[in-house]
Every structure is written in structure tokens, then in C-alpha cells.
Design a protein around this motif. Structure first.
Motif, PDB file in Angstrom:
ATOM      1  N   ALA A  25     -24.024   9.797  45.208  1.00 52.76           N
ATOM      2  CA  ALA A  25     -23.292   8.699  45.833  1.00 52.76           C
ATOM      3  C   ALA A  25     -23.413   7.462  44.954  1.00 52.76           C
ATOM      4  N   VAL A  26     -22.375   6.620  45.029  1.00 52.97           N
ATOM      5  CA  VAL A  26     -22.349   5.350  44.319  1.00 52.97           C
ATOM      6  C   VAL A  26     -21.983   4.281  45.340  1.00 52.97           C
ATOM      7  N   CYS A  27     -22.740   3.190  45.350  1.00 57.11           N
ATOM      8  CA  CYS A  27     -22.454   2.084  46.261  1.00 57.11           C
ATOM      9  C   CYS A  27     -21.248   1.311  45.742  1.00 57.11           C
ATOM     10  N   VAL A  28     -20.228   1.198  46.576  1.00 54.28           N
ATOM     11  CA  VAL A  28     -19.020   0.465  46.188  1.00 54.28           C
ATOM     12  C   VAL A  28     -18.802  -0.759  47.086  1.00 54.28           C
ATOM     13  N   GLN A  41     -28.028  12.603  40.843  1.00 54.50           N
ATOM     14  CA  GLN A  41     -27.461  13.897  41.224  1.00 54.50           C
ATOM     15  C   GLN A  41     -28.536  14.784  41.824  1.00 54.50           C
ATOM     16  N   HIS A  42     -28.188  15.461  42.924  1.00 58.26           N
ATOM     17  CA  HIS A  42     -29.127  16.332  43.640  1.00 58.26           C
ATOM     18  C   HIS A  42     -28.429  17.639  44.012  1.00 58.26           C
ATOM     19  N   VAL A  43     -29.200  18.708  44.179  1.00 59.03           N
ATOM     20  CA  VAL A  43     -28.616  19.998  44.550  1.00 59.03           C
ATOM     21  C   VAL A  43     -28.487  20.156  46.060  1.00 59.03           C
ATOM     22  N   GLN A  66     -18.821   9.183  47.665  1.00 57.26           N
ATOM     23  CA  GLN A  66     -19.613  10.404  47.596  1.00 57.26           C
ATOM     24  C   GLN A  66     -19.072  11.271  46.471  1.00 57.26           C
ATOM     25  N   VAL A  67     -19.986  11.884  45.732  1.00 58.71           N
ATOM     26  CA  VAL A  67     -19.616  12.655  44.556  1.00 58.71           C
ATOM     27  C   VAL A  67     -20.086  14.092  44.726  1.00 58.71           C
ATOM     28  N   PHE A  68     -19.169  15.033  44.525  1.00 61.51           N
ATOM     29  CA  PHE A  68     -19.491  16.462  44.541  1.00 61.51           C
ATOM     30  C   PHE A  68     -19.031  17.028  43.212  1.00 61.51           C
TER      31      PHE A  68
END
Length: 88
Positions: A25-28, A41-43, A66-68
Motif C-alpha cells: 500500500a502507498v499513502c495517497v 511488499q508482503h506475501v 493498494q498494490v497487488f
């Protein structure tokens, strides 16, 4: 008038099951510009959710991207190639 020939080759795109997807995730949210803080990054999604909750508690920021990320493989499908002809 010109004539164009477009040849389409059928491909199959599949998830690469030899690798694990990752989440982040990145705070925007920020006062004048996006904060840009990142969870890493996490699994698993749990550490990302926990990071967002902590970051919100510490900063009041409440909006995240959110990043996948996952890997894919591309292979030719079985069977003959497709051909489409476009005429203009």
C-alpha cells in the motif's frame, strides 16, 4: 486508400504458479501533496492492513493505493493462427 493486413495469434495468459503474489500500500493522502509512505511488499495482506491502520493512527491519513503484484506466463494456444484482414 490503403490496405492493412492484421494477423492475430491466439495466446493464453496464465498466472505463474511458481511465484507468490505480493501485496502493498502507498499513502495517497496529505496536506499539500500525497504522503507517499509505503508499507513495503508482503506475501500476505495482514501486515499491509496493519501498516495502514498504524499509519492512519499516527498521521490521520485515510486514503491508500493498494498494490497487488503477480507474475504471468504467456504461451501460444494450441491450434492454427487466426488471420483478420482489414481494408480501408
Amino acid at each position: 486508400m490503403s490496405r492493412a493486413v492484421l494477423r492475430l495469434t491466439p495466446y493464453k495468459i496464465s498466472e505463474d504458479r511458481t511465484s507468490m503474489p505480493t501485496y502493498g500500500a502507498v499513502c495517497v493522502r496529505g496536506d499539500d501533496a500525497d504522503c507517499g509512505a509505503e508499507s513495503g511488499q508482503h506475501v500476505d495482506t495482514k501486515p499491509v492492513d496493519q501498516w495502514m491502520a498504524r499509519h492512519t493512527a499516527q498521521t490521520g491519513h485515510d486514503r491508500y493505493q493498494q498494490v497487488f503484484l503477480s507474475y504471468a506466463t504467456v504461451a501460444l494456444k494450441d491450434g492454427p493462427s487466426l488471420e483478420a484482414v482489414k481494408r480501408s
